[in-house]
Design a protein around this motif. Structure first.
Motif, PDB file in Angstrom:
ATOM      1  N   LEU A 215     -23.264  38.567  23.742  1.00 12.18           N
ATOM      2  CA  LEU A 215     -23.449  39.390  24.942  1.00 12.18           C
ATOM      3  C   LEU A 215     -24.629  40.335  24.775  1.00 12.18           C
TER       4      LEU A 215
ATOM      5  N   LEU B 224     -27.914  38.788  25.350  1.00  9.45           N
ATOM      6  CA  LEU B 224     -28.164  38.571  26.779  1.00  9.45           C
ATOM      7  C   LEU B 224     -28.312  39.894  27.537  1.00  9.45           C
TER       8      LEU B 224
ATOM      9  N   ILE C 272     -26.306  42.423  27.697  1.00 11.98           N
ATOM     10  CA  ILE C 272     -25.055  42.933  28.260  1.00 11.98           C
ATOM     11  C   ILE C 272     -24.375  43.719  27.151  1.00 11.98           C
TER      12      ILE C 272
ATOM     13  N   THR D  53     -18.871  41.053  33.300  1.00 13.42           N
ATOM     14  CA  THR D  53     -20.240  41.028  33.830  1.00 13.42           C
ATOM     15  C   THR D  53     -20.878  39.670  33.609  1.00 13.42           C
ATOM     16  N   TRP D  54     -20.716  39.137  32.390  1.00 20.33           N
ATOM     17  CA  TRP D  54     -21.272  37.798  32.109  1.00 20.33           C
ATOM     18  C   TRP D  54     -20.609  36.746  32.998  1.00 20.33           C
ATOM     19  N   GLN D  55     -19.284  36.851  33.184  1.00 19.90           N
ATOM     20  CA  GLN D  55     -18.572  35.872  34.011  1.00 19.90           C
ATOM     21  C   GLN D  55     -19.097  35.895  35.443  1.00 19.90           C
TER      22      GLN D  55
ATOM     23  N   ARG E 261     -22.083  36.725  36.459  1.00 23.58           N
ATOM     24  CA  ARG E 261     -23.415  36.121  36.468  1.00 23.58           C
ATOM     25  C   ARG E 261     -23.364  34.597  36.435  1.00 23.58           C
ATOM     26  N   ASN E 262     -22.275  34.068  35.886  1.00 20.23           N
ATOM     27  CA  ASN E 262     -22.176  32.619  35.715  1.00 20.23           C
ATOM     28  C   ASN E 262     -21.120  31.985  36.616  1.00 20.23           C
TER      29      ASN E 262
ATOM     30  N   GLN F 105     -15.798  28.918  28.198  1.00 18.40           N
ATOM     31  CA  GLN F 105     -16.736  30.021  28.412  1.00 18.40           C
ATOM     32  C   GLN F 105     -17.374  30.469  27.106  1.00 18.40           C
TER      33      GLN F 105
ATOM     34  N   LEU G  37     -21.320  30.725  26.643  1.00 18.62           N
ATOM     35  CA  LEU G  37     -21.935  31.986  26.227  1.00 18.62           C
ATOM     36  C   LEU G  37     -22.755  31.807  24.960  1.00 18.62           C
TER      37      LEU G  37
ATOM     38  N   GLN H 147     -25.985  29.988  25.735  1.00 17.12           N
ATOM     39  CA  GLN H 147     -26.961  30.852  26.405  1.00 17.12           C
ATOM     40  C   GLN H 147     -27.589  31.838  25.429  1.00 17.12           C
TER      41      GLN H 147
END
Length: 545
Positions: free
Chosen positions: A304, A307, A309, A328-330, A332-333, A345, A349, A352
């Motif tokens: 995270l 990225l 975050i 927040t990541w979820q 975005r995706n 996930q 992650l 990415q």
């Protein structure tokens, strides 16, 4: 045990009106167009043992596909009432993907288009078993043979998806039959206790330990009364509820409600279904099932951070900061923003973060190359000649540059020479200021010697001290990370591997280490302080992988 024994007695009292324990046994040994399965014939011995244990058995040997289907229909008709199910299938199995078939004895080199015509699909059998959650054991027996097959099918049992509440046992046909006829027919054992005696057989699916699969044998009961019937009905419902809770799935609770829509535990079942259908509850349960280690949680936090975050820590503990970062990541995706991760996930992650880390390193390499080009060019124009003004000009622009150490060594010659030439009082005042090493001390020196031999040095030091508040904040951020000596040595080793000259690898961050950290931060477009923060540590850890 007292309660379980009472249930067994009442089940006998209630008779077939309340429970029906049923078995389906197929043993296909002799195939007309392929190798025989020698141990499959033992399935009928197991059928006799199951009958002796009180099960109603639908059995057959060397059956065609249509004959197997007819037998299955007879078995399924017997399962309308509650009870236990044992399904024992032995013979040649073939598979494609997640589906497996037991071939009928007439099968002749079937391919994928012929599979449903040439065999019994296990998916259907397992769905029938799943209608008795916590009360169904399916056994599959075969041998390592290579029947002649058409395109799309392979020999053997595939990777079967076992429905909730079903116990699946597979292995050598003879061993499976012996297990079914001996271990499985012993009363009073739970599914977990039965599985513990499986030896080399493979066990998957439900392994409940709350209730026995077959109840203990009870003494002949007295004549039935309406009171006995009511007690039997209640205990049968409670037994099903215990099994349903041990499975703990929405499908299991729905199965209970279909049987007891106004039952003793109907409200609890509906609440459990509502909780299971809540996205956050499902997500939490799915993450809990992953049993993430602390290192795995740290990796998620580092990913995270890469990225951009902020998980508010790299400690492997998922607090509010980490949950917010995951959500927040979820978002975005295009995943539900639950704050809980799934296995899928985690993989996305990690991919990415790995890709972003590679991109950042490419960017850093380009930036560093450009910085080094400019650094070398400016050195050629200033410090290379070796005069004091040129050396100071170079250090002013590139205090951590490629030639910073060399420039400082050459300036030391000027400093030493100037010190020798300086008046004794001037030299003594400068030495006193150095000993004090405070802004007040250097100001005192400049007040006394505004044009002294060390005036420029004093002004430079005071200029550097002007950023002391920022340095103090950066130092506090580094201290908050709680880095031990071993971790500091790892940081120094990584900086050395990158050619950034951190000095001795000893776990002590000296001036050389601070310069190396500033070089690293500059090349990677991070805030330049010479101190570590969460972002810098995350980048260094990824760069070291």
């Amino acid at each position: 045990m007292l309660r379980l024994s009472l249930i067994a007695v009442v089940m006998v009292l209630a008779g077939p009106a309340l429970a029906q324990n049923v078995a389906l046994v197929i043993g296909n040994e002799n195939y007309r167009h392929g190798p025989d399965i020698g141990g499959a014939a033992d399935a009928l011995d197991a059928a006799s043992a199951l009958e002796g244990a009180g099960l109603v058995v639908e059995k057959g040997a060397d059956l065609s596909t249509e004959a197997m289907r007819s037998l299955v229909r007879g078995y399924y008709a017997q399962t309308q009432r509650p009870g236990r199910s044992v399904i024992l299938l032995s013979g040649q199995f073939v598979s494609h993907g997640a589906e497996t078939w037991l071939l009928g004895t007439e099968a002749n080199a079937p391919g994928l288009p012929d599979a449903d015509l040439a065999g019994l699909p296990l998916g259907t059998i397992l769905e029938m078993a799943a209608e008795r959650p916590g009360g169904a054991i399916v056994l599959l027996g075969t041998e390592e043979e290579d029947p002649l097959l058409g395109r799309g099918l392979i020999a053997g049992i595939g990777e079967i998806v076992v429905p909730q509440g079903v116990t699946l046992i597979s292995g050598d046909a003879g061993e499976v039959a012996a297990f079914a006829g001996d271990v499985l027919t012993r009363p009073g054992q739970s599914a977990a206790e039965i599985a513990a005696q499986a030896g080399d057989l493979r066990i998957r699916g439900f392994l409940g330990a709350l209730t026995p699969f077959l109840p203990e044998t009870a003494a002949p009961p007295p004549a039935q009364t309406s009171g006995n019937d009511a007690l039997a009905a209640e205990l049968a419902e409670r037994e099903l509820w215990d099994t349903t809770r041990s499975i703990d799935t929405a499908k299991g609770y729905e199965s209970y409600l279909r049987r007891y829509p106004d039952g003793l535990f109907a409200d609890a079942a509906r609440k459990a279904i509502a909780a299971k259908n809540d996205p956050s509850a499902r997500a939490k349960a799915e993450e809990d099932a992953l049993a993430l280690s602390r290192d795995q949680r740290r990796q998620i936090q580092r990913d995270l951070s890469i990225l951009d975050i902020n998980p508010r820590g790299l400690d492997g503990l998922f607090g509010a900061g980490s949950r917010t970062a995951i959500a927040t990541w979820q978002k975005r995706n295009d995943y539900p923003a639950t704050g809980f991760v799934t296995g899928k996930q985690m993989a996305a992650l990690a991919a990415q973060a790995e890709r972003r880390a590679a991109e950042l390193e490419v960017e850093a390499a380009k930036r560093q190359a450009e910085q080094e080009r400019s650094d070398r060019l400016y050195w050629e124009q200033t410090g290379k000649a070796g005069d004091e003004a040129g050396l100071r000009a170079y250090l002013k622009r590139y205090p951590d540059g490629l030639f910073a150490e060399l420039a400082q060594e050459r300036l030391k010659v000027f400093d030493d020479q100037r010190k020798e030439e300086a008046a004794a009082a001037d030299r003594a005042a400068w030495d006193r200021a150095l000993r004090m090493n405070t802004p007040a001390g250097f100001r005192e020196y400049l007040a006394a010697y505004p044009k002294g031999a060390f005036a420029d040095d004093a002004r430079q030091i005071l200029s550097d001290l002007g950023a002391s508040d920022e340095d103090q904040a950066a130092k506090q951020a580094e201290d908050a990370l709680g880095l031990n000596a071993g971790f500091r040595r790892m940081i120094e080793q990584r900086l050395a591997a990158l050619g950034l000259k951190p000095g001795a690898i000893d776990g002590t961050f000296d001036a050389d280490t601070r310069r190396a950290i500033r070089r690293y931060q500059t090349a990677r477009n991070l805030p330049v302080s010479g101190y570590l923060n969460q972002q810098t540590v995350a980048r260094l850890l990824v760069d070291s992988i």
